[in-house]
Design a protein around this motif. Structure first.
Motif, PDB file in Angstrom:
ATOM      1  N   ARG A  88       1.018  -1.101   0.009  1.00  0.00           N
ATOM      2  CA  ARG A  88      -0.602   0.031  -0.108  1.00  0.00           C
ATOM      3  C   ARG A  88       0.565   1.244  -0.010  1.00  0.00           C
ATOM      4  O   ARG A  88       0.469   2.454  -0.694  1.00  0.00           O
ATOM      5  CB  ARG A  88      -1.067  -0.043   1.181  1.00  0.00           C
ATOM      6  CG  ARG A  88      -1.883  -0.767   1.201  1.00  0.00           C
ATOM      7  CD  ARG A  88      -2.839  -0.962   0.048  1.00  0.00           C
ATOM      8  NE  ARG A  88      -3.580  -1.592   0.173  1.00  0.00           N
ATOM      9  CZ  ARG A  88      -5.326  -2.100  -0.798  1.00  0.00           C
ATOM     10  NH1 ARG A  88      -4.976  -1.309  -2.012  1.00  0.00           N
ATOM     11  NH2 ARG A  88      -5.958  -3.145  -1.117  1.00  0.00           N
ATOM     12  N   GLN A  91       1.885   1.832  -3.719  1.00  0.00           N
ATOM     13  CA  GLN A  91       0.771   2.310  -3.833  1.00  0.00           C
ATOM     14  C   GLN A  91       0.491   3.785  -3.705  1.00  0.00           C
ATOM     15  O   GLN A  91       0.260   4.757  -5.179  1.00  0.00           O
ATOM     16  CB  GLN A  91      -0.520   1.489  -3.140  1.00  0.00           C
ATOM     17  CG  GLN A  91      -1.551   2.358  -4.580  1.00  0.00           C
ATOM     18  CD  GLN A  91      -3.025   1.121  -4.715  1.00  0.00           C
ATOM     19  OE1 GLN A  91      -3.058   0.553  -2.426  1.00  0.00           O
ATOM     20  NE2 GLN A  91      -4.089   1.214  -5.427  1.00  0.00           N
ATOM     21  N   ASP A  95       0.699   6.771  -7.206  1.00  0.00           N
ATOM     22  CA  ASP A  95      -0.394   7.691  -6.689  1.00  0.00           C
ATOM     23  C   ASP A  95       0.048   9.322  -6.673  1.00  0.00           C
ATOM     24  O   ASP A  95      -0.360  10.358  -7.425  1.00  0.00           O
ATOM     25  CB  ASP A  95      -1.411   7.281  -5.579  1.00  0.00           C
ATOM     26  CG  ASP A  95      -2.752   6.482  -6.060  1.00  0.00           C
ATOM     27  OD1 ASP A  95      -2.044   5.527  -6.950  1.00  0.00           O
ATOM     28  OD2 ASP A  95      -2.599   5.776  -4.952  1.00  0.00           O
ATOM     29  N   MET A 112      -2.721  -2.519 -11.524  1.00  0.00           N
ATOM     30  CA  MET A 112      -1.005  -2.420 -11.038  1.00  0.00           C
ATOM     31  C   MET A 112      -1.329  -3.823 -10.477  1.00  0.00           C
ATOM     32  O   MET A 112      -1.451  -4.186 -10.073  1.00  0.00           O
ATOM     33  CB  MET A 112      -0.653  -1.727  -9.669  1.00  0.00           C
ATOM     34  CG  MET A 112       0.674  -1.079  -9.071  1.00  0.00           C
ATOM     35  SD  MET A 112       0.456  -0.280  -7.833  1.00  0.00           S
ATOM     36  CE  MET A 112       0.805   1.450  -8.930  1.00  0.00           C
TER      37      MET A 112
END
Length: 205
Positions: A88, A91, A95, A112
């Motif tokens: 995370r 990610q 982002d 992804m």
């Protein structure tokens, strides 16, 4: 259908009797009102996934500009991240990078996934990209709006001002070379572009 091959493959092929990989950096298919751009999965230098994605997007911005498009024309991105790097936090970092390059309403669809391995010891992520570039010249009103928007957001999008040409490639061995040096080593012209046509036969005889 007419199509243009962008930067035909120059890296060594592992197949016996084949001197170069039989792929291209990208393919553009030309249609009545748009050009569709499909770019091969690519990697870039960087210590982290986010850094590599940043460099890839800078390269992408320059490439699309060279073929009369822009990063706003991107419709799909597919991220293949080393499984050990995919979490995370990664990610969220990606982002944040995407937010520097894509503005509403030009957000691309995105996937992804984690992968076991990538060619090249330094590669942490490989990204495939598709874009659709309108074939007709943009209307004067759109141009004026874009120019005004560019002025207003120039300071806030400093990273996009770093646009540089496609200068670096990562070889299968993880070696980072400039495109010029890589092509020189392979005896190829950096400006190679192949365009050809195929004629679709009609079923009506």
């Amino acid at each position: 259908m007419r199509k243009t091959v962008l930067a035909p493959g120059f890296a060594d092929s592992r197949a016996e009797g084949v001197p170069h990989v039989v792929i291209a950096d990208g393919v553009v298919t030309h249609h009545a009102d748009h050009d569709r751009v499909l770019l091969s999965g690519a990697g870039a230098p960087g210590e982290t996934v986010a850094e590599q994605v940043t460099e890839l997007f800078l390269m992408l911005d320059a490439l699309l500009s060279d073929i009369d498009g822009s990063i706003d024309d991107v419709v799909t991105t597919r991220y293949h991240v080393l499984a050990e790097q995919l979490d995370r936090e990664t990610q969220a970092d990606v982002d944040a990078v995407r937010a520097e390059f894509f503005e509403y309403p030009h957000y691309p669809a995105s996937t992804m996934v984690g992968v076991a391995d990538l060619l090249g010891d330094e590669m942490l992520v490989e990204v495939e990209i598709e874009a659709v570039i309108p074939r007709e010249t943009r209307a004067d009103a759109d141009d004026a709006a874009d120019a005004e928007s560019d002025e207003e957001t120039a300071d806030a999008t400093e990273i996009r001002d770093r646009r540089e040409p496609l200068t670096t490639v990562l070889t299968r061995e993880g070696e980072s070379l400039t495109v010029e040096d890589a092509r020189a080593r392979e005896g190829l012209d950096d400006r190679i572009e192949i365009e050809f046509e195929t004629v679709e036969e009609s079923d009506d005889q």
